[in-house]
Enzyme design. Structure first.
Site, PDB file in Angstrom:
ATOM      1  N   LYS A   1       0.875  -1.174   0.000  1.00 15.06           N
ATOM      2  CA  LYS A   1       0.000   0.000   0.000  1.00 15.06           C
ATOM      3  C   LYS A   1       0.919   1.233   0.000  1.00 15.06           C
ATOM      4  O   LYS A   1       2.041   1.140  -0.434  1.00 15.06           O
ATOM      5  CB  LYS A   1      -0.891  -0.027   1.234  1.00 15.06           C
TER       6      LYS A   1
ATOM      7  N   ILE B   1       4.735 -15.092  -5.438  1.00 13.70           N
ATOM      8  CA  ILE B   1       4.312 -16.492  -5.352  1.00 13.70           C
ATOM      9  C   ILE B   1       3.370 -16.835  -6.503  1.00 13.70           C
ATOM     10  O   ILE B   1       3.195 -17.994  -6.837  1.00 13.70           O
ATOM     11  CB  ILE B   1       3.618 -16.814  -4.009  1.00 13.70           C
ATOM     12  N   ASP B   2       2.753 -15.801  -7.117  1.00 12.97           N
ATOM     13  CA  ASP B   2       1.729 -16.050  -8.139  1.00 12.97           C
ATOM     14  C   ASP B   2       2.312 -16.504  -9.476  1.00 12.97           C
ATOM     15  O   ASP B   2       1.590 -17.033 -10.323  1.00 12.97           O
ATOM     16  CB  ASP B   2       0.892 -14.789  -8.380  1.00 12.97           C
TER      17      ASP B   2
ATOM     18  N   ARG C   1     -14.834 -38.047   2.075  1.00  8.98           N
ATOM     19  CA  ARG C   1     -15.332 -36.686   1.940  1.00  8.98           C
ATOM     20  C   ARG C   1     -14.796 -36.039   0.678  1.00  8.98           C
ATOM     21  O   ARG C   1     -13.786 -36.450   0.125  1.00  8.98           O
ATOM     22  CB  ARG C   1     -14.833 -35.825   3.110  1.00  8.98           C
TER      23      ARG C   1
ATOM     24  N   LEU D   1      -0.343 -18.769   4.622  1.00  5.60           N
ATOM     25  CA  LEU D   1       0.643 -19.825   4.883  1.00  5.60           C
ATOM     26  C   LEU D   1       1.519 -20.023   3.646  1.00  5.60           C
ATOM     27  O   LEU D   1       2.700 -20.357   3.747  1.00  5.60           O
ATOM     28  CB  LEU D   1      -0.060 -21.144   5.217  1.00  5.60           C
TER      29      LEU D   1
HETATM   30  O1  F6P Z   1       0.390 -11.446  -4.956  1.00  5.70           O
HETATM   31  C1  F6P Z   1       0.600 -12.299  -3.878  1.00  5.70           C
HETATM   32  C2  F6P Z   1      -0.673 -12.504  -3.117  1.00  5.70           C
HETATM   33  O2  F6P Z   1      -0.406 -13.376  -2.034  1.00  5.70           O
HETATM   34  C3  F6P Z   1      -1.845 -13.004  -3.956  1.00  5.70           C
HETATM   35  O3  F6P Z   1      -1.753 -14.374  -4.247  1.00  5.70           O
HETATM   36  C4  F6P Z   1      -3.006 -12.628  -3.080  1.00  5.70           C
HETATM   37  O4  F6P Z   1      -4.186 -12.459  -3.826  1.00  5.70           O
HETATM   38  C5  F6P Z   1      -2.559 -11.310  -2.488  1.00  5.70           C
HETATM   39  O5  F6P Z   1      -1.142 -11.293  -2.568  1.00  5.70           O
HETATM   40  C6  F6P Z   1      -2.963 -11.112  -1.069  1.00  5.70           C
HETATM   41  O6  F6P Z   1      -2.541  -9.858  -0.657  1.00  5.70           O
HETATM   42  P1  F6P Z   1      -2.661  -9.328   0.842  1.00  5.70           P
HETATM   43  O7  F6P Z   1      -1.625 -10.032   1.652  1.00  5.70           O
HETATM   44  O8  F6P Z   1      -2.379  -7.867   0.728  1.00  5.70           O
HETATM   45  O9  F6P Z   1      -4.036  -9.636   1.316  1.00  5.70           O
END
Ligand code: F6P
Length: 380
Positions: free
Chosen positions: A78, A142-143, A178, A296
């Site tokens: 941010k 990570i994406d 399940r 995690l």
């Molecule tokens: O871009 C990395 C990521 O972990 C995404 O996979 C996820 O949508 C986002 O950041 C979550 O962001 P935050 O930690 O700001 O909620």
């Protein structure tokens, strides 16, 4: 008073990710050997401007961080620099902020600023570069959704975490007959779901890139039951749109947004797993449980693969600074570590091609993507 030695600045922007510290360590170690001093700016780009916040980086304070998750420099996704990428509403950074960052770099005698981040942070780096600040980028997320690099560091660690979760869910699914739904991160790319789904023996993988229906998901469960398998593992990417095109965000509590409605980066994705679980439970009258893996996936020690990739990225970033190749991002083009213009990397998002070999292999095994495409081996 500028330092007497040439100095390299390092910062980490955006969400944390396993391997950030490995990049910092590698950059510092290799920079010191070339005769540079190093400083690390704190909390991402914020550390560049009032109040300027940085720390000297040396062999002592970067020792033993190779295996540490997070970032010793802190980070933020941010703040005053936040930039949006690939959207019509692309935000430009306030020129006064750019000027202030440039002044900090000049005053501290920074010869090169290594910016480690995902698409948002690298979009900021690009704007600094256009403002004349000597910047080099390192792709982190990570994406795995950044273009021009085969892999970003952090992805392999996230996949390892999601795979471990699936391994653990498998035992309960099998013992209790399940259906278990695991929601993983990845934003608008399905890489984590695809890789973890394959590695963890998932039966259904739902990703943003392949439209799916509840009928097809339920059909897969029934097909498995006909084969005598009375449990099913479903992996769903947080950015997988519902069959009506809705994108689920904020835990599903605020409802699903329609396709094309959202300002994609500003919503907090999450909740699609629960919706899938409820719908499948309702339609099939089976016991279904959902788990959101969440942060995690971003924590903990990097895998060996990520440590090696991050180390190569850090060393190569220093090399780019040393050779004056600014505005470039290091990238992995197997088997080489190379570089590409940051501007190119941030405008080429990397999503899963539905014809990707991993998708084809999964289909050949009978894994369903919820799209009803026949899973015949080596089909079209
Ligand atoms: O871009 C990395 C990521 O972990 C995404 O996979 C996820 O949508 C986002 O950041 C979550 O962001 P935050 O930690 O700001 O909620």
């Amino acid at each position: 008073m500028p330092p007497s030695k040439p100095t390299i600045g390092i910062l980490t922007g955006g969400g944390d990710c396993p391997g950030l510290n490995a990049v910092i360590r590698a950059a510092v170690k290799s920079a010191l050997r070339l005769g540079y001093d190093c400083v690390g700016f704190l909390k991402g780009y914020e550390g560049l401007v009032d109040p300027v916040a940085y720390m000297p980086l040396d062999l002592t304070n970067t020792a033993n961080i190779l295996l540490q998750g997070g970032t010793i420099l802190g980070s933020t996704n941010k703040g005053r620099f936040s930039a949006l990428v690939g959207e019509s509403t692309r935000v430009r950074i306030d020129p006064q902020l750019l000027a202030a960052a440039g002044e900090t770099v000049r005053q501290l005698g920074i010869s090169g600023l290594i910016c480690i981040g995902g698409d948002g942070s690298l979009a900021i780096a690009q704007q600094l570069h256009e403002h004349g600040i000597p910047v080099v980028g390192v792709p982190k997320t990570i994406d795995n959704d950044l273009g021009c690099t085969a892999f970003t560091f952090g992805f392999d660690s996230a996949v390892a975490c999601a795979t471990d979760a699936l391994d653990r869910l498998h035992t309960t699914a099998a013992s209790h007959e399940r259906i278990m739904v695991l929601e993983v991160m990845g934003r608008h790319a399905g890489w984590i779901a695809l890789h973890a789904g394959i590695a963890g023996g998932g039966d259904v993988i739902l990703i943003p890139e392949i439209p799916w229906t509840f009928e097809n998901v339920c059909q897969k469960v029934l097909d498995r039951e006909r084969e005598g398998k009375r449990f099913t593992l479903i992996v769903v990417a947080e950015g997988a749109r519902l069959p009506d095109g809705g994108l689920v965000h904020d835990g599903g509590g605020k409802g699903a947004l329609g396709a094309g409605v959202v300002e994609r980066r500003q919503v907090k994705l999450g909740g699609v797993g629960e919706i899938v679980a409820n719908e499948v439970a309702g339609r099939l009258k089976r016991e279904v449980r959902a788990l959101v893996l969440g942060h995690l996936q971003r924590g903990g020690t990097p895998t060996a693969f990520d440590r090696v990739l991050a180390t190569q990225f850090g060393a190569h970033a220093v090399r780019l600074v040393h050779e004056g190749r600014f505005g470039q991002m290091v990238c992995y083009r197997p088997p080489d570590i190379a570089s590409v213009a940051i501007s190119q990397a941030i405008t080429t998002p990397a999503t899963v091609d539905p014809a990707h070999s991993a998708v084809q292999a999964a289909r050949a095994l009978g894994i369903s993507f919820g799209d009803g495409v026949d899973a015949s081996p080596f089909g079209p």
